[in-house]
Design a protein around this motif. Sequence first.
Motif, PDB file in Angstrom:
ATOM      1  N   PRO A  18      16.185  37.759  -2.964  1.00  0.00           N
ATOM      2  CA  PRO A  18      17.634  37.661  -2.757  1.00  0.00           C
ATOM      3  C   PRO A  18      18.142  38.633  -1.690  1.00  0.00           C
ATOM      4  N   LEU A  19      17.501  39.806  -1.568  1.00  0.00           N
ATOM      5  CA  LEU A  19      17.913  40.751  -0.527  1.00  0.00           C
ATOM      6  C   LEU A  19      17.668  40.164   0.862  1.00  0.00           C
ATOM      7  N   ALA A  20      16.497  39.552   1.045  1.00  0.00           N
ATOM      8  CA  ALA A  20      16.184  38.936   2.333  1.00  0.00           C
ATOM      9  C   ALA A  20      17.107  37.755   2.609  1.00  0.00           C
ATOM     10  N   GLN A  21      17.358  36.930   1.594  1.00  0.00           N
ATOM     11  CA  GLN A  21      18.246  35.773   1.778  1.00  0.00           C
ATOM     12  C   GLN A  21      19.632  36.230   2.226  1.00  0.00           C
ATOM     13  N   ALA A  22      20.171  37.228   1.542  1.00  0.00           N
ATOM     14  CA  ALA A  22      21.521  37.686   1.875  1.00  0.00           C
ATOM     15  C   ALA A  22      21.554  38.345   3.254  1.00  0.00           C
ATOM     16  N   ALA A  23      20.550  39.174   3.544  1.00  0.00           N
ATOM     17  CA  ALA A  23      20.527  39.876   4.831  1.00  0.00           C
ATOM     18  C   ALA A  23      20.408  38.892   5.992  1.00  0.00           C
ATOM     19  N   ILE A  24      19.552  37.891   5.846  1.00  0.00           N
ATOM     20  CA  ILE A  24      19.378  36.893   6.901  1.00  0.00           C
ATOM     21  C   ILE A  24      20.635  36.048   7.052  1.00  0.00           C
ATOM     22  N   TYR A  25      21.282  35.715   5.930  1.00  0.00           N
ATOM     23  CA  TYR A  25      22.527  34.943   6.000  1.00  0.00           C
ATOM     24  C   TYR A  25      23.589  35.718   6.779  1.00  0.00           C
ATOM     25  N   VAL A  26      23.714  37.014   6.472  1.00  0.00           N
ATOM     26  CA  VAL A  26      24.691  37.855   7.169  1.00  0.00           C
ATOM     27  C   VAL A  26      24.366  37.904   8.663  1.00  0.00           C
ATOM     28  N   ALA A  27      23.062  38.039   8.988  1.00  0.00           N
ATOM     29  CA  ALA A  27      22.660  38.108  10.393  1.00  0.00           C
ATOM     30  C   ALA A  27      23.012  36.819  11.139  1.00  0.00           C
ATOM     31  N   CYS A  28      22.889  35.683  10.462  1.00  0.00           N
ATOM     32  CA  CYS A  28      23.096  34.390  11.124  1.00  0.00           C
ATOM     33  C   CYS A  28      24.545  33.903  11.051  1.00  0.00           C
ATOM     34  N   ALA A  29      25.394  34.590  10.310  1.00  0.00           N
ATOM     35  CA  ALA A  29      26.787  34.154  10.147  1.00  0.00           C
ATOM     36  C   ALA A  29      27.605  34.513  11.375  1.00  0.00           C
ATOM     37  N   PRO A  30      28.682  33.739  11.651  1.00  0.00           N
ATOM     38  CA  PRO A  30      29.600  34.139  12.727  1.00  0.00           C
ATOM     39  C   PRO A  30      30.224  35.492  12.399  1.00  0.00           C
ATOM     40  N   LYS A  31      30.554  36.241  13.419  1.00  0.00           N
ATOM     41  CA  LYS A  31      30.960  37.632  13.211  1.00  0.00           C
ATOM     42  C   LYS A  31      32.441  37.850  13.524  1.00  0.00           C
ATOM     43  N   SER A  32      33.078  38.650  12.659  1.00  0.00           N
ATOM     44  CA  SER A  32      34.436  39.114  12.903  1.00  0.00           C
ATOM     45  C   SER A  32      34.661  40.395  12.114  1.00  0.00           C
ATOM     46  N   ASN A  33      35.152  41.407  12.788  1.00  0.00           N
ATOM     47  CA  ASN A  33      35.516  42.650  12.091  1.00  0.00           C
ATOM     48  C   ASN A  33      37.029  42.797  11.982  1.00  0.00           C
ATOM     49  N   ALA A  34      37.743  41.661  12.085  1.00  0.00           N
ATOM     50  CA  ALA A  34      39.204  41.703  12.049  1.00  0.00           C
ATOM     51  C   ALA A  34      39.723  42.288  10.735  1.00  0.00           C
ATOM     52  N   SER A  35      39.105  41.905   9.633  1.00  0.00           N
ATOM     53  CA  SER A  35      39.543  42.437   8.328  1.00  0.00           C
ATOM     54  C   SER A  35      39.300  43.940   8.252  1.00  0.00           C
ATOM     55  N   ALA A  36      38.130  44.355   8.745  1.00  0.00           N
ATOM     56  CA  ALA A  36      37.804  45.783   8.718  1.00  0.00           C
ATOM     57  C   ALA A  36      38.778  46.572   9.582  1.00  0.00           C
ATOM     58  N   LYS A  37      39.040  46.085  10.784  1.00  0.00           N
ATOM     59  CA  LYS A  37      39.959  46.783  11.679  1.00  0.00           C
ATOM     60  C   LYS A  37      41.357  46.857  11.080  1.00  0.00           C
ATOM     61  N   ALA A  38      41.759  45.792  10.357  1.00  0.00           N
ATOM     62  CA  ALA A  38      43.084  45.770   9.737  1.00  0.00           C
ATOM     63  C   ALA A  38      43.237  46.898   8.715  1.00  0.00           C
ATOM     64  N   ILE A  39      42.248  47.042   7.825  1.00  0.00           N
ATOM     65  CA  ILE A  39      42.376  48.063   6.788  1.00  0.00           C
ATOM     66  C   ILE A  39      42.201  49.459   7.381  1.00  0.00           C
ATOM     67  N   TRP A  40      41.334  49.605   8.410  1.00  0.00           N
ATOM     68  CA  TRP A  40      41.176  50.919   9.037  1.00  0.00           C
ATOM     69  C   TRP A  40      42.486  51.379   9.687  1.00  0.00           C
ATOM     70  N   GLN A  41      43.159  50.461  10.374  1.00  0.00           N
ATOM     71  CA  GLN A  41      44.402  50.826  11.043  1.00  0.00           C
ATOM     72  C   GLN A  41      45.513  51.086  10.030  1.00  0.00           C
ATOM     73  N   ALA A  42      45.566  50.242   9.000  1.00  0.00           N
ATOM     74  CA  ALA A  42      46.588  50.447   7.965  1.00  0.00           C
ATOM     75  C   ALA A  42      46.375  51.781   7.257  1.00  0.00           C
ATOM     76  N   ALA A  43      45.112  52.091   6.948  1.00  0.00           N
ATOM     77  CA  ALA A  43      44.815  53.363   6.279  1.00  0.00           C
ATOM     78  C   ALA A  43      45.189  54.539   7.173  1.00  0.00           C
ATOM     79  N   ALA A  44      44.946  54.405   8.482  1.00  0.00           N
ATOM     80  CA  ALA A  44      45.317  55.471   9.420  1.00  0.00           C
ATOM     81  C   ALA A  44      46.827  55.660   9.448  1.00  0.00           C
TER      82      ALA A  44
END
Length: 465
Positions: free
Chosen positions: A346-372
């Motif tokens: 399951p670790l390999a399945q999840a890690a490979i899925y994450v690697a192959c998924a489309p990428k966006s850090n918009a949610s992360a940037k949103a909470i980082w800026q709001a927290a700041a």
Amino acid sequence: MFRMSEDGYETALFGQIEKANIDSAAPLAVRLRPRNLDEFAGQSHFLGSGKLLRRMLEAGRLTSLIFHGPPGVGKTSLARVIANYTKARFHYLSAPAASVKDIRTIITTARDRLASTGARTVLFIDEIHRFNRAQQDVLLDDVETGIVILIGATTENPYFSVNSPLISRSTVFRFEPLAEEEIIRLLKSAIADSERGLGKYDVDADEDALKFLAVMCDGDARRALTALEVGVLSQAATKSRDRTKFNLKVAKESIQQKAINYDGTGDTHYDLASALQKSMRGSDPDATVYWLARMIAGGEDMRFIARRIAVCAAEDVGNADPMATVLAAAAVQISEFVGLPEAQLPLAQAAIYVACAPKSNASAKAIWQAAADVAQKPTVAVPKHLKDSHYAGAKKAGFGADYKYPHNFQGGFVPQQYLPADAERSYYNPKNAGYEKNIRSYLQKLESLIKNNQTVENHTENKDS
């Protein structure tokens, strides 16, 4: 009887014959230690022609040194070579066994030697990270004034394990594992050397056998030489012909399972975790599964691995593929439930899925800026119409009175202020990737409705959400 000589070697009081017997008992890796810079293998990034340590030696301006690297890459050997090169007396201390008294005795001897003859002293401290703060502090003054040339060796990151004042008085050199071709050259040199090596056994070594040892030792020359010696001596003891054959079968029987260099609390732990997460973020499933395998083989806590995958799913994939976080959460639970070795699936399945998924850090940037903003800017009050109205006195205060219940409006949306008018801030900016394209399109539609004031009421009854 034995005593420790000034150069750090054990010397027999019985004479040269007894000393020769003791020397002959030394393993091959010790007998073959380089005697000069030309015989030293590896570390060309700081010891090659024109590189820093070579320049320091050639200029005769050697400062105290910290050697940082894995076992078997030549830290102790290079310290002895440096002592020979500089014509300095060599003293060896093992940090786990040494005391402050031992240090003071060597420093006193070094000061007397320098004053009377002008000769320098190299104090080599193996596993210097095992010295406590008081032991390290004893060295400071005499290192700074040049009474001793300190060479400390450590397998741990010295910037965390060695006192900052001692680091500032020293030059840090990072040793790398030896390359396969460097290991093979050392093995061939050992086979050919009749004086210190295995030349007297007339060894016939196959290339594939030497390459096997070079791969299995994982950059550790000591381990490769030990395996070669075991294989040759075991053959020599039972051979019925003149030549000693060292083939792949003998090589496999002479070395244990490949040693994985892994420190669960040190640099390797953090470096591999970083490589795993950066490979997932970089959409490289092959690199991802390799670093995952390295961590598992090194005995890393599978919960730590699962947490790294889950963090990457939320931070680097986010709403571009919400299933990544779901799968990562499942991997956390399943790996806990089944344990290793099955947890690697399951670790390999999840890690490979994450690697192959489309990428966006918009949610992360949103909470980082709001927290700041929360931490650095004046906090804003909750607007009156958004406040809780489920208690006595709330309605009298007007809390929630002007709240518009979105489900009472067409499309489940109605424009209203969710932050105070003077505190409007933009945090979430969805990317045009994966499912987040849909989110972006929907938010753009809502912005258009707000701009054109096109919402239509279905009925006017006001409700609290």
